[in-house]
Motif scaffolding. Structure first.
Motif, PDB file in Angstrom:
ATOM      1  N   SER A 121       0.835  -1.207  -0.010  1.00 44.71           N
ATOM      2  CA  SER A 121       0.016  -0.072  -0.034  1.00 44.71           C
ATOM      3  C   SER A 121       0.934   1.173  -0.213  1.00 44.71           C
ATOM      4  CB  SER A 121      -0.856  -0.289   1.251  1.00 44.71           C
ATOM      5  OG  SER A 121      -0.324  -0.646   2.246  1.00 44.71           O
ATOM      6  N   TYR A 122       1.863   1.239   0.567  1.00 43.00           N
ATOM      7  CA  TYR A 122       2.845   2.319   0.812  1.00 43.00           C
ATOM      8  C   TYR A 122       4.124   2.302  -0.051  1.00 43.00           C
ATOM      9  CZ  TYR A 122      -0.691   3.726   4.162  1.00 43.00           C
ATOM     10  OH  TYR A 122      -1.991   4.082   4.809  1.00 43.00           O
ATOM     11  N   PRO A 123       4.399   1.837  -1.264  1.00 44.05           N
ATOM     12  CA  PRO A 123       5.680   1.526  -2.057  1.00 44.05           C
ATOM     13  C   PRO A 123       6.551   2.876  -2.491  1.00 44.05           C
ATOM     14  CG  PRO A 123       3.946   1.747  -3.586  1.00 44.05           C
ATOM     15  CD  PRO A 123       3.114   2.058  -2.452  1.00 44.05           C
TER      16      PRO A 123
ATOM     17  N   GLN B 151       8.401   6.630  -1.535  1.00 42.18           N
ATOM     18  CA  GLN B 151       9.469   7.027  -0.383  1.00 42.18           C
ATOM     19  C   GLN B 151       8.693   8.387   0.400  1.00 42.18           C
ATOM     20  OE1 GLN B 151      13.293   8.589  -1.343  1.00 42.18           O
ATOM     21  NE2 GLN B 151      13.921   8.405   1.010  1.00 42.18           N
ATOM     22  N   TRP B 152       8.506   8.224   1.683  1.00 36.18           N
ATOM     23  CA  TRP B 152       7.845   9.410   2.545  1.00 36.18           C
ATOM     24  C   TRP B 152       8.837  10.039   3.472  1.00 36.18           C
ATOM     25  CZ3 TRP B 152       4.553   5.718   0.505  1.00 36.18           C
ATOM     26  CH2 TRP B 152       3.227   6.205  -0.020  1.00 36.18           C
ATOM     27  N   LEU B 153       8.681  11.146   3.660  1.00 35.34           N
ATOM     28  CA  LEU B 153       9.764  12.181   4.164  1.00 35.34           C
ATOM     29  C   LEU B 153       9.625  11.629   5.886  1.00 35.34           C
ATOM     30  CD1 LEU B 153       9.702  15.885   4.178  1.00 35.34           C
ATOM     31  CD2 LEU B 153      10.413  14.529   6.294  1.00 35.34           C
ATOM     32  N   TRP B 154       8.602  11.766   6.681  1.00 34.15           N
ATOM     33  CA  TRP B 154       8.978  11.407   8.123  1.00 34.15           C
ATOM     34  C   TRP B 154       9.175   9.772   8.173  1.00 34.15           C
ATOM     35  CZ3 TRP B 154       4.892  12.355  12.564  1.00 34.15           C
ATOM     36  CH2 TRP B 154       3.629  11.777  12.244  1.00 34.15           C
ATOM     37  N   ASP B 155       8.587   9.000   7.385  1.00 33.82           N
ATOM     38  CA  ASP B 155       9.033   7.764   7.297  1.00 33.82           C
ATOM     39  C   ASP B 155      10.327   7.493   7.227  1.00 33.82           C
ATOM     40  OD1 ASP B 155       6.303   8.143   6.283  1.00 33.82           O
ATOM     41  OD2 ASP B 155       5.945   5.984   6.571  1.00 33.82           O
ATOM     42  N   SER B 156      11.003   8.011   6.261  1.00 33.03           N
ATOM     43  CA  SER B 156      12.407   7.920   5.768  1.00 33.03           C
ATOM     44  C   SER B 156      13.253   7.888   7.247  1.00 33.03           C
ATOM     45  CB  SER B 156      12.719   8.575   4.760  1.00 33.03           C
ATOM     46  OG  SER B 156      12.503   7.986   3.564  1.00 33.03           O
TER      47      SER B 156
ATOM     48  N   THR C 299       4.786  19.007   2.323  1.00 33.94           N
ATOM     49  CA  THR C 299       5.976  18.395   3.091  1.00 33.94           C
ATOM     50  C   THR C 299       5.392  17.575   4.314  1.00 33.94           C
ATOM     51  OG1 THR C 299       8.151  19.070   4.208  1.00 33.94           O
ATOM     52  CG2 THR C 299       6.104  20.494   4.493  1.00 33.94           C
ATOM     53  N   GLN C 300       6.267  17.302   5.274  1.00 32.24           N
ATOM     54  CA  GLN C 300       5.823  16.338   6.189  1.00 32.24           C
ATOM     55  C   GLN C 300       6.747  16.935   7.581  1.00 32.24           C
ATOM     56  OE1 GLN C 300       5.930  12.383   5.710  1.00 32.24           O
ATOM     57  NE2 GLN C 300       3.808  12.062   6.015  1.00 32.24           N
ATOM     58  N   PRO C 301       6.254  16.355   8.605  1.00 32.30           N
ATOM     59  CA  PRO C 301       7.073  16.740   9.854  1.00 32.30           C
ATOM     60  C   PRO C 301       8.568  16.842   9.494  1.00 32.30           C
ATOM     61  CG  PRO C 301       5.068  15.543  10.523  1.00 32.30           C
ATOM     62  CD  PRO C 301       5.216  15.670   9.132  1.00 32.30           C
TER      63      PRO C 301
ATOM     64  N   SER D 227       0.913  17.144   8.328  1.00 25.04           N
ATOM     65  CA  SER D 227       1.031  16.819   9.800  1.00 25.04           C
ATOM     66  C   SER D 227       1.422  15.458   9.928  1.00 25.04           C
ATOM     67  CB  SER D 227      -0.123  17.258  10.504  1.00 25.04           C
ATOM     68  OG  SER D 227      -1.222  16.003  10.128  1.00 25.04           O
ATOM     69  N   GLY D 228       1.298  14.586   8.860  1.00 29.23           N
ATOM     70  CA  GLY D 228       1.592  13.253   8.853  1.00 29.23           C
ATOM     71  C   GLY D 228       0.421  12.407   9.574  1.00 29.23           C
ATOM     72  N   GLU D 229      -0.586  13.069  10.161  1.00 32.73           N
ATOM     73  CA  GLU D 229      -1.901  12.635  10.617  1.00 32.73           C
ATOM     74  C   GLU D 229      -2.896  13.204   9.753  1.00 32.73           C
ATOM     75  OE1 GLU D 229      -1.845  13.278  14.981  1.00 32.73           O
ATOM     76  OE2 GLU D 229      -0.184  14.602  14.570  1.00 32.73           O
ATOM     77  N   ASP D 230      -3.112  12.551   8.505  1.00 30.27           N
ATOM     78  CA  ASP D 230      -4.136  12.967   7.516  1.00 30.27           C
ATOM     79  C   ASP D 230      -5.569  13.287   7.741  1.00 30.27           C
ATOM     80  OD1 ASP D 230      -1.699  11.748   6.492  1.00 30.27           O
ATOM     81  OD2 ASP D 230      -2.623  10.159   5.222  1.00 30.27           O
ATOM     82  N   ASN D 231      -6.083  12.592   8.604  1.00 26.99           N
ATOM     83  CA  ASN D 231      -7.534  12.716   9.017  1.00 26.99           C
ATOM     84  C   ASN D 231      -7.731  12.799  10.591  1.00 26.99           C
ATOM     85  OD1 ASN D 231      -6.834  10.168   9.500  1.00 26.99           O
ATOM     86  ND2 ASN D 231      -9.079   9.637   9.619  1.00 26.99           N
TER      87      ASN D 231
ATOM     88  N   PHE E 197      -8.391   4.827  11.917  1.00 27.25           N
ATOM     89  CA  PHE E 197      -7.047   5.718  11.151  1.00 27.25           C
ATOM     90  C   PHE E 197      -6.566   6.661  12.456  1.00 27.25           C
ATOM     91  CE2 PHE E 197      -4.645   7.394   7.401  1.00 27.25           C
ATOM     92  CZ  PHE E 197      -3.918   6.222   7.452  1.00 27.25           C
ATOM     93  N   TRP E 198      -6.446   7.992  11.867  1.00 26.45           N
ATOM     94  CA  TRP E 198      -5.664   8.843  13.121  1.00 26.45           C
ATOM     95  C   TRP E 198      -6.647   9.492  14.223  1.00 26.45           C
ATOM     96  CZ3 TRP E 198      -0.756   9.176  13.893  1.00 26.45           C
ATOM     97  CH2 TRP E 198       0.051   8.913  12.782  1.00 26.45           C
ATOM     98  N   ARG E 199      -8.005   8.937  14.301  1.00 25.25           N
ATOM     99  CA  ARG E 199      -9.028   9.146  15.121  1.00 25.25           C
ATOM    100  C   ARG E 199      -9.162   8.217  16.569  1.00 25.25           C
ATOM    101  NH1 ARG E 199     -11.454  12.835  12.118  1.00 25.25           N
ATOM    102  NH2 ARG E 199     -13.167  13.035  13.288  1.00 25.25           N
TER     103      ARG E 199
ATOM    104  N   ASP F 258       3.485  -5.678   7.240  1.00 27.31           N
ATOM    105  CA  ASP F 258       4.612  -5.568   7.247  1.00 27.31           C
ATOM    106  C   ASP F 258       4.841  -3.941   6.958  1.00 27.31           C
ATOM    107  OD1 ASP F 258       5.087  -8.091   7.433  1.00 27.31           O
ATOM    108  OD2 ASP F 258       5.521  -8.404   5.431  1.00 27.31           O
ATOM    109  N   PHE F 259       4.308  -3.279   7.948  1.00 28.67           N
ATOM    110  CA  PHE F 259       4.513  -1.571   8.123  1.00 28.67           C
ATOM    111  C   PHE F 259       5.653  -1.255   8.956  1.00 28.67           C
ATOM    112  CE2 PHE F 259       3.242   2.517   9.384  1.00 28.67           C
ATOM    113  CZ  PHE F 259       2.912   3.404   8.175  1.00 28.67           C
ATOM    114  N   THR F 260       6.650  -0.377   8.287  1.00 27.57           N
ATOM    115  CA  THR F 260       8.019  -0.385   9.048  1.00 27.57           C
ATOM    116  C   THR F 260       7.702   0.469  10.555  1.00 27.57           C
ATOM    117  OG1 THR F 260       8.285   1.678   7.794  1.00 27.57           O
ATOM    118  CG2 THR F 260       9.174  -0.162   6.967  1.00 27.57           C
TER     119      THR F 260
HETATM  120  C1  GLC Z   1      -0.283   7.489   5.873  1.00 27.19           C
HETATM  121  C2  GLC Z   1       0.097   8.498   6.990  1.00 27.19           C
HETATM  122  C3  GLC Z   1       1.289   9.367   6.863  1.00 27.19           C
HETATM  123  C4  GLC Z   1       2.596   8.390   6.310  1.00 27.19           C
HETATM  124  C5  GLC Z   1       2.224   7.659   5.156  1.00 27.19           C
HETATM  125  C6  GLC Z   1       3.128   6.607   4.445  1.00 27.19           C
HETATM  126  O1  GLC Z   1      -0.515   8.512   4.774  1.00 27.19           O
HETATM  127  O2  GLC Z   1      -0.903   9.043   7.533  1.00 27.19           O
HETATM  128  O3  GLC Z   1       1.903   9.903   8.148  1.00 27.19           O
HETATM  129  O4  GLC Z   1       3.646   9.071   6.124  1.00 27.19           O
HETATM  130  O5  GLC Z   1       0.987   6.767   5.396  1.00 27.19           O
HETATM  131  O6  GLC Z   1       3.422   5.769   5.585  1.00 27.19           O
END
Ligand code: GLC
Length: 406
Positions: free
Chosen positions: A37-39, A41-46, A105-107, A161-165, A332-334, A390-392
């Motif tokens: 689902s998240y293939p 590269q994301w900022l705060w994840d990295s 961007t992200q945090p 914010s990284g906390e979408d909803n 989710f983020w709730r 398998d989420f990191t």
């Molecule tokens: C979701 C999260 C976000 C994260 C992304 C990838 O969109 O809300 O914080 O960076 O997934 O893991």
């Protein structure tokens, strides 16, 4: 004490997972948060990945950070997503008016991750190579995202914010406390379209569509500016160090003035800083930024963090307080439990000397993964694993354990 047997198992599982999710593309190397689902590269994840990798694979940790800054915009912004070539498109691949990246961007966890890597092997060349992109990124945040120079960084979209909803943003999206994720996504997409319409011109977007000064983002900024100052100092650039510290102090002061009320910090919206009084984990993010004094921190932990009617659910901590109408333990983020959130809280608790509680939260985070695997998030009531597999982010437990050993 977390047994050495458990530590050994989670370390091995984390190494395996980060290896499995590693991607090489266009000569770059990054870790996908989840392959299916998240293939991308994301900022705060990295930054999270690099923090964990710094403990056992320093060269890959560096590669992850180098990939992250490779698509920096001319104005200094680092996009929250990079669509590296050859990665299949998924529902998260949105058109942001750019070919290869998103336009938000992200945090800003970069300085934290880079400093942690540097502390493992003291590679000054790596530090030097990361300083320039970080310089421009943090400068961008301090200028473009604060056009009136009031010393708080603004967001143009909830996803930054990284906390979408998160329910913190409901009011601005004109949504009631209870609504479906689909409805929330629809509103956020409407906002993306408006953002796109003005080419993501941040001051314009904030003035006209969405202007939130978020507590976690700014608390994260504070912590990272302090580390950026240390980085500058290490590179012999004392002038920059002084400036980063000044900027940090100004944000600390502005947060106290504009966000704080009765000991709690609230995100604000609009040009006149209206407070968004929705109880989420954001109230604890200030511990990570080192904002409260010891008495305030004691009160925050006693009255809210440890409160079983608010955040200390059976599987703590819930991302939204149970006292909120928006609270949904699986939404989710709730309201679910997120390992990244627990990581931020554990760091803050250690900084303020709450070692037992930090250990308890680490233990409980680890137990969630042992019980349900590396899931994206967990029901804060039942501990059931939810979202991507398998989420990191679960690998952050390794860093929590390391922190407790210090
Ligand atoms: C979701 C999260 C976000 C994260 C992304 C990838 O969109 O809300 O914080 O960076 O997934 O893991």
């Amino acid at each position: 004490m977390i047994s050495s047997d458990r530590i050994e198992k989670i370390t091995k599982a984390s190494i395996d997972l980060l290896k499995k999710n590693r991607r090489q593309a266009d000569g770059f190397c990054y870790t996908a948060p989840a392959l299916e689902s998240y293939p991308h590269q994301w900022l705060w994840d990295s930054c999270f990945h690099a923090i964990v990798l710094s403990h056992f694979d320093i060269s890959i940790a560096k590669a992850e950070m180098k990939s992250l800054v490779a698509e920096q915009f001319d104005n200094g912004m680092i996009p929250h997503m990079i669509y590296w070539e050859g990665v299949k498109e998924t529902f998260v691949h949105i058109d942001w008016g750019k070919d290869k990246t998103s336009s938000i961007t992200q945090p800003p966890m970069l300085a934290y991750a880079v400093w942690q890597i540097f502390n493992q092997d003291k590679d000054a060349e790596f530090l030097e190579s990361m300083y320039r992109p970080m310089y421009h990124f943090y400068r961008y945040l301090l200028s473009e995202r604060d056009p009136r120079q009031n010393h708080l960084v603004g967001l143009i979209n909830p996803d930054e914010s990284g906390e979408d909803n998160s329910p913190r943003f409901d009011k601005l999206l004109d949504l009631p406390p209870r609504h479906s994720l689909a409805e929330n996504t629809r509103r956020r997409f409407e906002l993306f379209d408006k953002n796109k319409g003005c080419k993501f011109d941040a001051p314009f977007c904030m003035k006209n569509f969405f202007w939130v000064k978020d507590v976690p983002f700014n608390a994260i900024m504070v912590r990272n500016l302090e580390l950026l100052a240390l980085i500058a100092e290490t590179l012999g650039n004392n002038e920059d160090a002084l400036i980063w510290r000044e900027e940090k102090d100004l944000i600390v002061k502005a947060m106290a003035e504009r966000m704080k009320e009765d000991g709690l910090y609230w995100s604000t919206y609009g040009p006149d800083y209206k407070k968004i009084k929705v109880m989420t984990w954001a109230i604890f993010s200030v511990l990570f930024g080192g904002l409260p004094d010891k008495d305030e921190a004691d009160k925050l932990v006693e009255e809210h963090l440890l409160n079983p009617a608010e955040f200390f659910t059976t599987y703590p901590i819930s991302s939204t307080s149970q006292t909120e109408a928006a609270y949904d333990p699986e939404g989710f983020w709730r309201g679910p439990t997120w390992i990244s959130i627990n990581w931020f809280v554990v760091q803050g608790l250690c900084d303020y000397g709450f070692y037992d509680l930090a250990e308890e939260l680490t233990d409980k985070s680890l137990a969630l993964i042992e019980g349900s695997g590396f899931r994206e998030y967990f029901s804060s009531k039942t501990g059931q694993g939810l979202g991507a597999r398998d989420f990191t982010w679960g690998t952050l437990v390794i860093d929590m354990i390391e922190r407790l050993r210090e």
